[in-house]
Design a protein around this motif. Structure first.
Motif, short mmCIF file in Angstrom:
data_model
loop_
_atom_site.label_atom_id
_atom_site.label_comp_id
_atom_site.label_asym_id
_atom_site.label_seq_id
_atom_site.Cartn_x
_atom_site.Cartn_y
_atom_site.Cartn_z
N GLU A 24 -13.94 -16.25 1.42
CA GLU A 24 -14.62 -17.07 0.50
C GLU A 24 -15.46 -18.31 0.84
O GLU A 24 -16.63 -18.41 0.07
N LEU A 25 -15.23 -18.85 1.69
CA LEU A 25 -16.16 -20.00 2.24
C LEU A 25 -17.65 -19.49 2.59
O LEU A 25 -18.29 -20.22 2.81
N LYS A 26 -17.67 -18.06 3.23
CA LYS A 26 -18.54 -17.49 3.82
C LYS A 26 -19.71 -17.16 2.72
O LYS A 26 -21.01 -17.37 2.72
N GLN A 27 -19.37 -17.14 1.51
CA GLN A 27 -20.14 -17.01 0.10
C GLN A 27 -20.53 -18.18 -0.28
O GLN A 27 -21.64 -18.20 -0.99
N LYS A 28 -20.02 -19.38 0.23
CA LYS A 28 -20.33 -20.46 -0.28
C LYS A 28 -20.86 -21.65 0.45
O LYS A 28 -21.33 -22.84 -0.06
N SER A 29 -21.17 -21.36 1.72
CA SER A 29 -21.67 -22.13 2.77
C SER A 29 -22.44 -21.32 3.75
O SER A 29 -22.34 -19.99 3.79
#
Length: 345
Positions: free
Chosen positions: A230-235
């Motif tokens: 999830e964090l890869k998609q937003k950062s």
């Protein structure tokens, strides 16, 4: 570092050589006394000194050999005790040492075994308390949700809301300066961009806390993988994960470790300005080892741990200690941050 010549082995050798020296002086004095008083024909001065010289040479060789051999067992038993103490310090309280001899070292070994058993019982008691606390947390889920919403509302007001207000003011000022001074307007737009990126990082960190408190049936490795995906998609942060898929842990340990990693990622998003994060979990023996590293800006860990901004770090430390584990953080300004956690399993 211990001086090599002050070790147990060399102490034994020195004691044997000291005994040889005293014996040689005694024999020399006795033989010279007989020679002076009785003057026997079979005893001569050259014979006395030849005998003493041979006695010293042979005695030195035997003293070195006897001291080296006799100290081997003592040195080995002391090393066993040293290894046991090191394992206790690392949280491995199931280790034991046994000696066949009945002496002082054997008594110390038995006392160390009793200490390890007491420490192990204390860890079990701490884990039982953690289990009870987890059950209590589940029963008080509604109150926790309300408290979390209130905390998020405060964070939104204190951080994101104020940053957005400042961003609006700077943008309006830049628009007014567009026709008057284009260079000044450009500088103000650069500040607007920085403020927007900071607000975006704060929002990501707050959204990270909106995830469920529990793993919702997933294993620890699966939960962490979903969190990172999830964090890869937003950062733009590059994540390196090293988590065994067959890692078996108690539910309480999994939930606490998941929340610790979640809190650490939130701190990284807010404050670290990192480009790479590494998360590693391993269980080589009877303890879980968690390693979290980032290449961000870092901080002075000797001072910043006492500030209000380190609330997340204190929470992570408290969660580790609730499980009977140890929490270690290393960081310097400009050198990133390293977190090592050891939890007995």
């Amino acid at each position: 570092m211990i001086n090599r010549f002050s070790s147990i082995r060399y102490s034994y050798i020195r004691s044997h050589l000291y005994g040889l020296f005293l014996t040689s002086i005694t024999l020399l004095s006795l033989l010279l006394s007989i020679y002076v008083i009785f003057e026997p024909a079979w005893l001569t001065a050259p014979g006395i000194f030849l005998f003493i010289s041979l006695y010293i040479v042979i005695g030195t060789i035997l003293s070195l050999y006897a001291g080296f051999k006799s100290s081997g067992d003592m040195k080995e038993r002391l090393e066993y005790l040293s290894v046991l103490i090191t394992r206790f310090a690392n949280g491995s309280y199931t280790s034991r040492v046994y000696f066949n001899e009945e002496d002082e070292l054997a008594r110390i070994g038995n006392e160390m075994n009793e200490l390890g058993e007491k420490l192990q019982n204390q860890v079990k008691a701490l884990r039982q308390r953690a289990d009870e606390k987890a059950e209590f947390a589940k029963s008080a889920h509604k109150a926790a949700v309300i408290e979390e919403r209130q905390r998020l509302a405060r964070d939104l007001h204190d951080a994101v809301s104020q940053q957005l207000f400042a961003l609006t003011m700077m943008a309006e000022a830049a628009v007014k300066q567009m026709d008057r001074d284009s260079n000044l307007a450009k500088e103000q737009m650069v500040e607007v961009t920085k403020a927007a990126l900071q607000s975006q990082a704060e929002m990501r960190a707050l959204l990270l806390h909106l995830r469920p408190i529990h793993l919702s049936g997933d294993t620890l490795s699966t939960g962490i993988q979903k969190l990172v995906d999830e964090l890869k998609q937003k950062s733009t942060i590059a994540f390196k994960l090293n988590i065994p898929s067959d890692l078996q842990l108690a539910d309480t340990i999994e939930e606490h470790v998941f929340r610790i990693i979640q809190e650490s990622l939130s701190n990284i998003l807010r404050h670290a300005n990192a480009s790479e994060v590494e998360i590693s979990l391993s269980k080589p023996t009877s303890e879980l080892f968690v390693h979290i590293r980032d290449d961000g800006e870092g901080f002075d860990s000797t001072q910043d741990m006492e500030r209000k901004t380190s609330y997340g770090l204190k929470t992570m430390k408290e969660r580790s200690e609730e499980l009977g584990g140890t929490f270690t953080i290393r960081s310097n300004t400009g050198e990133g941050t390293y977190i090592d956690i050891r939890i007995p399993c």
